[in-house]
Design a protein around this motif. Structure first.
Motif, short mmCIF file in Angstrom:
data_model
loop_
_atom_site.label_atom_id
_atom_site.label_comp_id
_atom_site.label_asym_id
_atom_site.label_seq_id
_atom_site.Cartn_x
_atom_site.Cartn_y
_atom_site.Cartn_z
N HIS A 12 0.82 -1.22 0.00
CA HIS A 12 0.00 0.00 0.00
C HIS A 12 0.84 1.26 0.00
N LEU A 13 2.15 1.13 0.25
CA LEU A 13 3.05 2.29 0.22
C LEU A 13 3.30 2.78 -1.21
N ILE A 14 2.99 1.95 -2.18
CA ILE A 14 3.11 2.36 -3.59
C ILE A 14 1.76 2.92 -4.02
N LEU B 86 10.55 -2.88 1.11
CA LEU B 86 9.25 -2.32 1.52
C LEU B 86 8.66 -3.11 2.69
N GLU B 87 8.90 -4.42 2.71
CA GLU B 87 8.47 -5.22 3.86
C GLU B 87 9.21 -4.78 5.12
N GLU B 88 10.49 -4.50 4.97
CA GLU B 88 11.28 -4.01 6.10
C GLU B 88 10.72 -2.70 6.64
N THR C 153 7.76 0.54 10.65
CA THR C 153 6.70 1.43 11.12
C THR C 153 5.75 0.73 12.08
N ASP C 154 5.62 -0.60 11.93
CA ASP C 154 4.74 -1.35 12.83
C ASP C 154 5.37 -1.57 14.20
#
Length: 474
Positions: A357-359, A435-437, A442-443
């Motif tokens: 979702h960051l894209i 992006l998973e990192e 952020t989590d």
């Protein structure tokens, strides 16, 4: 020549090179000592996949291009005011790729010089001074170009907007004034073109004369890898010409077949500019550039009686190299490669966007692709922090990308034209990992950004089999 350590190079640079001359990864710059095809190598011999360099158009140190330059250098390199074959053969080659009517060439040393000369041609031909450029655009580092480059003059320390410069909204359908969540593509093109039409009308009312020129990149690079709507330029050109102006297509970033289907990106819009400028890829890293225009505009320039010459522009060596670049593009079918690899790159990035979702948006043509990194897709707010994290982490994965756009949140992919589908797999798999990192960061807030240090991160560089599995699963 003496070999310096990286620290010695940094120390000498800090002592002798202007502080404004900034590097990629300025906190920990790469020292690059070798290039080959789509790869760069540092002083330790580490290999990096180059996704940045549209300058090394046919690949770093392409042997045929190097040989052409070396062979000509052993014979002759001299002032361009002597008659020689290479310049006329290069001009003939360029004109053969242009629409009918664009048939007169001027040779210079850089894209900046080309755009400066284009403005001069426009002003002399029209008798007007006012210029229309785009929001967030960049056209070069000369004073005349900083004046029209919103990307530069609008900075806090910039020179500000001059009276003769008019800035039209960037025709960005994702983040701009008119967006694709409210309007169709055709409506967006008309609305953005009408903004230029209004500027033309205001200029005529103000000065009683009209416009000198409208200048725009055919696909907008520094503004964020923006692909204008298909109907945009045709309508803009009508407005500008009705106001007495000429239309300049800046192909410094996207020319020489980068979009694949055409030699020049403006061809994708079914328009014929009055002036075309080119640079960067023309010499595959060697300083050569050109302006192509109509006989009528060239005649106006000649009619001033002021002689034009450029001591090095179009010299024998530079033109030999440019001719070799043309030969290489054609012999190695690099335009066709840009189509097939570019479509694959665009599709893979769009598939990746379905997972992350960051894209917010993926856009591009040929080997000119932008990935818009956002905080969330609803607001489309730029996520500069994530984009910078990705840039730094990709470097650690030995993949070089750059960021652009007014918010520095657009991942910009403009690799050498020899880029392969295997390279695409590598880039997309690494982006997926990074992006998973960032999502985990952020989590849980357990991963520091690369700029702050990577002590808490366990590096994992995906294998070739991982690339294939990822692409197949998307």
């Amino acid at each position: 020549m003496q070999d310096l350590t990286k620290q010695e190079t940094i120390a000498l640079r800090e002592k002798y090179i202007g502080k404004s001359c900034q590097l990629f990864f300025r906190d920990n710059p790469l020292k690059i000592v070798k290039g080959k095809a789509q790869y760069l190598y540092d002083e330790s011999g580490d290999q990096y996949l180059d996704c940045i360099n549209n300058v090394a158009h046919v690949g770093h140190c392409h042997p045929d291009v190097v040989e052409a330059g070396c062979a000509q250098m052993t014979e002759l390199n001299t002032n361009s005011r002597f008659l020689h074959d290479n310049i006329v053969l290069c001009a003939k080659r360029i004109v053969s790729t242009m629409p009918r009517g664009l048939s007169v060439c001027f040779f210079v040393n850089s894209g900046s010089e080309a755009n400066d000369l284009a403005l001069r041609l426009a002003q002399i031909h029209t008798g007007n001074k006012d210029v229309i450029a785009l929001e967030h655009a960049y056209h070069g580092h000369l004073t005349s170009l900083i004046e029209i480059s919103h990307y530069k003059f609008n900075l806090p320390g910039g020179i500000g907007q001059k009276d003769h410069v008019h800035i039209a909204p960037i025709p960005d359908s994702y983040r701009g004034k008119y967006r694709n969540d409210r309007y169709s593509d055709e409506e967006i093109g008309e609305l953005y073109a009408d903004e230029v039409g209004q500027i033309c009308e205001n200029a005529k009312n103000k000065n009683g004369a009209g416009i000198s020129a409208f200048i725009a990149e055919s696909m907008i690079s520094c503004g964020g890898q923006v692909i204008p709507p298909k109907n945009y330029f045709s309508q803009v050109y009508k407005y500008v010409r009705a106001a007495g102006g000429v239309c300049i297509a800046d192909e410094v970033q996207v020319g020489f077949g980068r979009i694949g289907h055409h030699w020049w990106a403006f061809e994708d819009y079914d328009v014929r500019p009055d002036i075309v400028t080119m640079g960067k890829p023309m010499g595959n890293g060697h300083p050569i550039a050109a302006v192509v225009t109509t006989p009528e505009i060239a005649a106006s320039f000649f009619g001033t009686g002021v002689e034009y010459f450029n001591t090095y522009g179009g010299n024998p060596v530079s033109c030999a190299i440019a001719n070799a670049v043309f030969d290489t593009i054609e012999r190695e079918n690099l335009r066709e490669r840009a189509v097939t690899v570019g479509e694959y790159l665009l599709d893979c990035c769009q598939q990746l966007a379905k997972k992350h979702h960051l894209i917010g948006d993926v856009r591009g043509a040929g080997l000119f692709v932008g990935i818009d990194i956002v905080e969330d897709r609803q607001s489309r707010r730029p996520n500069r922090s994530c984009a910078e994290f990705v840039r730094q982490r990709m470097r650690e994965e030995h993949i070089l990308i750059s960021l652009d756009g007014p918010d520095c949140n657009i991942i910009k992919l403009k690799p050498p034209m020899v880029f392969s589908k295997g390279n695409v797999n590598e880039v997309v798999a690494a982006l997926d990992t990074v992006l998973e990192e960032y999502k985990h960061k952020t989590d849980t807030d357990t991963i520091q950004t690369p700029a702050a240090g990577r002590a808490n991160v366990k590096k994992h560089r995906p294998t070739t089999s991982t690339f294939k599995k990822l692409i197949k699963s998307m």
